[in-house]
Design an enzyme around this catalytic site. Structure first.
Site, PDB file in Angstrom:
ATOM      1  N   TYR A  46       0.834  -1.205   0.000  1.00 24.98           N
ATOM      2  CA  TYR A  46       0.000   0.000   0.000  1.00 24.98           C
ATOM      3  C   TYR A  46       0.871   1.259   0.000  1.00 24.98           C
ATOM      4  O   TYR A  46       1.517   1.586   1.002  1.00 24.98           O
ATOM      5  CB  TYR A  46      -0.954   0.032   1.205  1.00 24.98           C
ATOM      6  CG  TYR A  46      -1.918  -1.146   1.279  1.00 24.98           C
ATOM      7  CD1 TYR A  46      -2.178  -1.956   0.173  1.00 24.98           C
ATOM      8  CD2 TYR A  46      -2.594  -1.442   2.460  1.00 24.98           C
ATOM      9  CE1 TYR A  46      -3.069  -3.024   0.250  1.00 24.98           C
ATOM     10  CE2 TYR A  46      -3.481  -2.510   2.539  1.00 24.98           C
ATOM     11  CZ  TYR A  46      -3.706  -3.296   1.425  1.00 24.98           C
ATOM     12  OH  TYR A  46      -4.584  -4.350   1.502  1.00 24.98           O
ATOM     13  N   HIS A 105       0.053 -11.787   1.022  1.00 24.79           N
ATOM     14  CA  HIS A 105      -1.028 -10.967   0.426  1.00 24.79           C
ATOM     15  C   HIS A 105      -1.883 -11.770  -0.554  1.00 24.79           C
ATOM     16  O   HIS A 105      -3.098 -11.635  -0.594  1.00 24.79           O
ATOM     17  CB  HIS A 105      -0.401  -9.748  -0.254  1.00 24.79           C
ATOM     18  CG  HIS A 105      -1.292  -8.554  -0.284  1.00 24.79           C
ATOM     19  ND1 HIS A 105      -0.836  -7.277  -0.182  1.00 24.79           N
ATOM     20  CD2 HIS A 105      -2.636  -8.435  -0.415  1.00 24.79           C
ATOM     21  CE1 HIS A 105      -1.850  -6.428  -0.241  1.00 24.79           C
ATOM     22  NE2 HIS A 105      -2.951  -7.121  -0.396  1.00 24.79           N
TER      23      HIS A 105
HETATM   24  P1  NAP Z   1     -14.389  -0.549   1.804  1.00 26.79           P
HETATM   25  O1  NAP Z   1     -13.796  -0.379   3.147  1.00 26.79           O
HETATM   26  O2  NAP Z   1     -15.494  -1.520   1.627  1.00 26.79           O
HETATM   27  O3  NAP Z   1     -14.881   0.836   1.205  1.00 26.79           O
HETATM   28  C1  NAP Z   1     -14.216   2.033   1.357  1.00 26.79           C
HETATM   29  C2  NAP Z   1     -15.155   3.115   0.844  1.00 26.79           C
HETATM   30  O4  NAP Z   1     -16.345   3.121   1.633  1.00 26.79           O
HETATM   31  C3  NAP Z   1     -14.578   4.513   0.925  1.00 26.79           C
HETATM   32  O5  NAP Z   1     -15.034   5.203  -0.228  1.00 26.79           O
HETATM   33  C4  NAP Z   1     -15.219   5.091   2.188  1.00 26.79           C
HETATM   34  O6  NAP Z   1     -15.397   6.493   2.117  1.00 26.79           O
HETATM   35  C5  NAP Z   1     -16.566   4.392   2.171  1.00 26.79           C
HETATM   36  N1  NAP Z   1     -17.101   4.236   3.516  1.00 26.79           N
HETATM   37  C6  NAP Z   1     -16.413   3.879   4.649  1.00 26.79           C
HETATM   38  N2  NAP Z   1     -17.247   3.838   5.702  1.00 26.79           N
HETATM   39  C7  NAP Z   1     -18.484   4.179   5.239  1.00 26.79           C
HETATM   40  C8  NAP Z   1     -19.737   4.334   5.868  1.00 26.79           C
HETATM   41  N3  NAP Z   1     -19.898   4.124   7.173  1.00 26.79           N
HETATM   42  N4  NAP Z   1     -20.808   4.696   5.097  1.00 26.79           N
HETATM   43  C9  NAP Z   1     -20.660   4.898   3.763  1.00 26.79           C
HETATM   44  N5  NAP Z   1     -19.475   4.766   3.116  1.00 26.79           N
HETATM   45  C10 NAP Z   1     -18.390   4.413   3.851  1.00 26.79           C
HETATM   46  O7  NAP Z   1     -13.273  -0.993   0.736  1.00 26.79           O
HETATM   47  P2  NAP Z   1     -11.690  -1.168   0.717  1.00 26.79           P
HETATM   48  O8  NAP Z   1     -10.995   0.065   1.181  1.00 26.79           O
HETATM   49  O9  NAP Z   1     -11.399  -1.746  -0.615  1.00 26.79           O
HETATM   50  O10 NAP Z   1     -11.419  -2.344   1.768  1.00 26.79           O
HETATM   51  C11 NAP Z   1     -11.102  -2.105   3.101  1.00 26.79           C
HETATM   52  C12 NAP Z   1      -9.674  -2.478   3.417  1.00 26.79           C
HETATM   53  O11 NAP Z   1      -9.417  -3.854   3.115  1.00 26.79           O
HETATM   54  C13 NAP Z   1      -8.592  -1.736   2.582  1.00 26.79           C
HETATM   55  O12 NAP Z   1      -8.449  -0.409   3.018  1.00 26.79           O
HETATM   56  C14 NAP Z   1      -7.403  -2.637   2.801  1.00 26.79           C
HETATM   57  O13 NAP Z   1      -6.817  -2.397   4.082  1.00 26.79           O
HETATM   58  C15 NAP Z   1      -8.058  -4.029   2.763  1.00 26.79           C
HETATM   59  N6  NAP Z   1      -7.997  -4.690   1.438  1.00 26.79           N
HETATM   60  C16 NAP Z   1      -7.313  -5.876   1.335  1.00 26.79           C
HETATM   61  C17 NAP Z   1      -7.218  -6.539   0.106  1.00 26.79           C
HETATM   62  C18 NAP Z   1      -6.439  -7.816  -0.003  1.00 26.79           C
HETATM   63  O14 NAP Z   1      -6.162  -8.268  -1.129  1.00 26.79           O
HETATM   64  N7  NAP Z   1      -6.090  -8.434   1.108  1.00 26.79           N
HETATM   65  C19 NAP Z   1      -7.842  -5.981  -1.037  1.00 26.79           C
HETATM   66  C20 NAP Z   1      -8.554  -4.793  -0.896  1.00 26.79           C
HETATM   67  C21 NAP Z   1      -8.645  -4.176   0.343  1.00 26.79           C
HETATM   68  P3  NAP Z   1     -14.454   7.594   2.836  1.00 26.79           P
HETATM   69  O15 NAP Z   1     -13.023   7.089   2.710  1.00 26.79           O
HETATM   70  O16 NAP Z   1     -14.744   8.835   2.076  1.00 26.79           O
HETATM   71  O17 NAP Z   1     -14.837   7.727   4.282  1.00 26.79           O
END
Ligand code: NAP
Length: 275
Positions: A46, A105
């Site tokens: 990241y 990962h």
């Molecule tokens: P997510 O957490 O499902 O979605 C993030 C989005 O949702 C952002 O646009 C955020 O907006 C919004 N959001 C957050 N809380 C909210 C709420 N209460 N109401 C409405 N919208 C909300 O998706 P993600 O970031 O892809 O996944 C989360 C984490 O998983 C990543 O940050 C990473 O650490 C991890 N990840 C791991 C892998 C892997 O391969 N292991 C892959 C992808 C992700 P704002 O930012 O504007 O608040």
């Protein structure tokens, strides 16, 4: 904030954690920590380490024992020497002596036996407390678990949200049998849930009854099994607060049944999806 055991005989960990990609906001992370979201997920990938540095800044001042910090090695670094080097670099960026869980990962070309042996050495040497994987289907999980000589897998971090529930038929049953954690990434889906859309009306109705948000209801649904944790990523303070509320929310059977019917599981014939 509800806490659950992270893997067999694992520590109690906040059921709702914090994601850190795309690059997180340091103050939002701090707010999340103050609300009990002390379980933080990052990775060397990241921002090429920048995410780990921001996490390091955000956790400074919080007692180490309150935190559960997870980071990940890239598959091309997951060979015997690379694992050690990557983990030491991550620790430096985080400003820590150890992480709580170190993950592969996703599966690459390095033999899984080599990676798991290197991970076990990290535990022996105190660089991580536990070992996990990400984006592993049951086939890969069997191989990874079988390759560990003296430790157990603590978790599999996978894509899991209301639009992508196939984990419930594949990785979750594996985790229940083996007794490890499932960590739901991208828990709001892609694009993230838009509560103004009609299909989210049901969540809004349930949220109103509980005095919370549709997003919190979605997270509470995903984490209803004792093995499941979620790591939403939020930059806006109102989102951080809503996500923390999910850690206090318990849905009743009728509510769970209604959400289950409104967001049906599809059947998965191919690989575990990753986006
Ligand atoms: P997510 O957490 O499902 O979605 C993030 C989005 O949702 C952002 O646009 C955020 O907006 C919004 N959001 C957050 N809380 C909210 C709420 N209460 N109401 C409405 N919208 C909300 O998706 P993600 O970031 O892809 O996944 C989360 C984490 O998983 C990543 O940050 C990473 O650490 C991890 N990840 C791991 C892998 C892997 O391969 N292991 C892959 C992808 C992700 P704002 O930012 O504007 O608040």
């Amino acid at each position: 904030m509800q806490q659950k055991a992270f893997g067999k005989d694992g520590p109690l960990v906040a059921v709702i954690g914090q994601g850190t990609w795309p690059l997180p906001d340091r103050d939002a992370l701090r707010l999340g920590i103050s609300l009990g979201m002390t379980h933080i997920d990052t990775a060397e990938m990241y921002g090429e380490g920048r995410s780990e540095e921001i996490v390091g800044e955000a956790i400074r001042g919080t007692p180490r024992e309150k935190l559960f910090i997870v980071t990940k090695v890239l598959p091309h670094n997951a060979h015997a020497k690379g694992v050690r080097r990557s983990c030491e670099r991550s620790l430096k960026r985080l400003g820590l002596d150890f992480v709580d869980c170190y993950l592969l990962h996703w599966r690459g070309d390095v033999p899984i036996e080599e990676t798991m042996a290197a991970f076990e050495r990290l535990v022996d040497d105190g660089l991580t407390r536990s070992i996990g994987v990400s984006n592993f289907d049951p086939w890969d999980l069997n191989e990874a678990a079988g390759a560990l000589a003296t430790r157990r897998l603590a978790c599999d971090q996978v894509l899991y949200n209301l639009a992508e529930r196939t984990v419930e038929d594949h990785e979750l049953p594996w985790a229940q049998t083996y007794d490890c954690a499932i960590v739901a990434y991208t828990p709001f889906g892609r694009p993230p849930l838009d509560t103004k859309k009609k299909k989210y009306g049901l969540l809004g109705g349930i949220a109103k009854r509980h005095g919370t948000s549709a997003a919190a209801v979605a997270l509470a649904f995903l984490t209803r099994d004792r093995h499941v944790f979620a790591i939403p990523k939020a930059s806006r303070p109102e989102h951080v607060k809503a996500n923390a509320q999910a850690g206090e929310l318990e849905l009743d059977n009728e509510e769970l049944r209604a959400i289950d019917a409104a967001f049906p599981k599809r059947r998965r014939s191919g690989e575990l999806p990753s986006n």
